[in-house]
Every structure is written in structure tokens, then in C-alpha cells.
Motif scaffolding. Structure first.
Motif, mmCIF file in Angstrom:
data_model
loop_
_atom_site.group_PDB
_atom_site.id
_atom_site.type_symbol
_atom_site.label_atom_id
_atom_site.label_comp_id
_atom_site.label_asym_id
_atom_site.label_seq_id
_atom_site.Cartn_x
_atom_site.Cartn_y
_atom_site.Cartn_z
ATOM 1 N N PRO A 174 0.785 -1.219 0.016
ATOM 2 C CA PRO A 174 -0.024 -0.101 0.123
ATOM 3 C C PRO A 174 0.744 1.183 -0.041
ATOM 4 O O PRO A 174 0.646 2.133 -0.677
ATOM 5 C CB PRO A 174 -0.910 0.091 1.402
ATOM 6 N N GLU A 175 1.928 1.269 0.786
ATOM 7 C CA GLU A 175 2.913 2.359 0.617
ATOM 8 C C GLU A 175 3.340 2.700 -0.707
ATOM 9 O O GLU A 175 3.736 3.898 -0.939
ATOM 10 C CB GLU A 175 4.051 2.332 1.738
ATOM 11 N N LEU A 176 3.427 1.855 -1.692
ATOM 12 C CA LEU A 176 3.683 2.010 -3.133
ATOM 13 C C LEU A 176 2.709 2.254 -4.138
ATOM 14 O O LEU A 176 2.778 1.693 -4.898
ATOM 15 C CB LEU A 176 4.680 1.212 -3.417
ATOM 16 N N LYS A 177 1.416 2.536 -3.597
ATOM 17 C CA LYS A 177 0.258 2.510 -4.524
ATOM 18 C C LYS A 177 -0.109 1.473 -4.869
ATOM 19 O O LYS A 177 -0.460 1.272 -6.112
ATOM 20 C CB LYS A 177 0.537 3.764 -5.433
ATOM 21 N N ASP A 178 -0.221 0.427 -4.081
ATOM 22 C CA ASP A 178 -0.498 -1.005 -4.516
ATOM 23 C C ASP A 178 0.157 -1.770 -5.663
ATOM 24 O O ASP A 178 -0.139 -2.415 -6.488
ATOM 25 C CB ASP A 178 -2.016 -1.167 -4.813
ATOM 26 N N ILE A 179 1.606 -1.435 -5.666
ATOM 27 C CA ILE A 179 2.514 -2.011 -6.447
ATOM 28 C C ILE A 179 2.671 -3.342 -6.020
ATOM 29 O O ILE A 179 2.670 -3.879 -4.878
ATOM 30 C CB ILE A 179 3.977 -1.304 -6.775
ATOM 31 N N PRO A 180 2.531 -4.562 -7.044
ATOM 32 C CA PRO A 180 2.846 -5.852 -6.575
ATOM 33 C C PRO A 180 4.135 -6.031 -5.861
ATOM 34 O O PRO A 180 4.993 -5.378 -6.503
ATOM 35 C CB PRO A 180 2.762 -6.633 -7.947
ATOM 36 N N ALA A 181 4.202 -6.992 -4.776
ATOM 37 C CA ALA A 181 5.466 -7.224 -4.302
ATOM 38 C C ALA A 181 6.068 -8.453 -4.952
ATOM 39 O O ALA A 181 5.417 -9.483 -5.188
ATOM 40 C CB ALA A 181 5.347 -7.624 -2.664
ATOM 41 N N HIS A 182 7.393 -8.087 -5.430
ATOM 42 C CA HIS A 182 8.013 -9.158 -5.969
ATOM 43 C C HIS A 182 9.441 -9.582 -5.203
ATOM 44 O O HIS A 182 9.777 -8.752 -4.297
ATOM 45 C CB HIS A 182 8.682 -8.840 -7.331
#
Length: 130
Positions: free
Chosen positions: A56-64
Motif C-alpha cells: 500500500p505504501e507504494l500505491k498497491d504495486i505488486p510485491a516481487h
């Protein structure tokens, strides 16, 4: 050995010499946008299938995540977004794998590996096991 180079309370670099002995340790500060950790896993250990929730801190960027196997051998289950097994792969000493979806680990040998993933570090609240 882990060496942190700092000046005026600013972290400039982290050097990991050899391979530390702790079972699991992330050496970067929790708030950093990139997390660096290392694992020492025993033969027979398993990490259940899971995926990482968006950050969420990264505007919902997927975690890889990326893993580099320094020593050992690991069977990694690869799962799609519907949590269905796509394939099992074996990675071993010298191999690197970049994971973008669900995964599981079965350590076929005592294994030492490095992990790089997006931060900030969120350990338990970032995983969804299935």
C-alpha cells in the motif's frame, strides 16, 4: 560478518562478508524501499505456499522477490494468481530466481541464500498463505 558504513547517522552501505550464520536476517532498515536478507535453511525445511500482498505504501504495486542460492538446492513451487500450481522448479548453487506470484519452498539440501524484495519490511502482514 556484516559491516554498515555510516556517516552523520546516514547509512551509506552494507557489506556482507561471507555468509552470516543466523537462520534468517534482514540487514536493511525496515523502512527502506529495498530489503536485503539472508537465509540459512536446513534440508527438509519447508515454507508453505503463499503470495505477497500488494504494497500500500507504494500505491498497491505488486510485491516481487529475488533469491540467489549461494549453497544448496531448493524445490520451488510456482503458483498463479488463482493459487493453482503451475510448475515446480529446482534451483541450486549459483542460480537466481525472480518471483512475481505465489510460491513455496522445499529445501532439498542445507541451503544458504540471499533475498531481495521490495520494502518497507512487513514480514507477517504481507503474506497470504494457502
Amino acid at each position: 560478518m556484516i559491516e554498515k558504513i555510516e556517516k552523520n547517522n546516514e547509512l551509506i552501505a552494507i557489506i556482507i562478508k561471507g555468509h552470516p550464520e543466523e537462520k534468517l536476517n534482514f540487514v536493511t532498515p525496515d523502512e527502506f524501499p529495498i530489503q536485503l536478507g539472508f537465509h540459512n535453511r536446513e534440508k527438509g525445511e519447508e515454507i508453505q505456499p503463499h503470495l505477497h500482498k500488494n504494497i500500500p505504501e507504494l500505491k498497491d504495486i505488486p510485491a516481487h522477490e529475488m533469491f540467489h542460492i549461494k549453497e544448496g538446492k531448493v524445490e520451488i513451487g510456482l503458483f498463479d494468481s488463482r493459487k493453482e500450481l503451475v510448475k515446480k522448479v529446482i534451483v541450486e548453487k549459483g542460480d537466481t530466481i525472480f518471483l512475481t506470484a505465489g510460491h513455496s519452498f522445499k529445501f532439498l539440501e542445507d541451503t544458504k541464500m540471499f533475498e531481495v524484495k521490495q520494502g518497507p519490511y512487513r514480514d507477517k502482514e504481507d503474506k497470504e498463505y494457502f
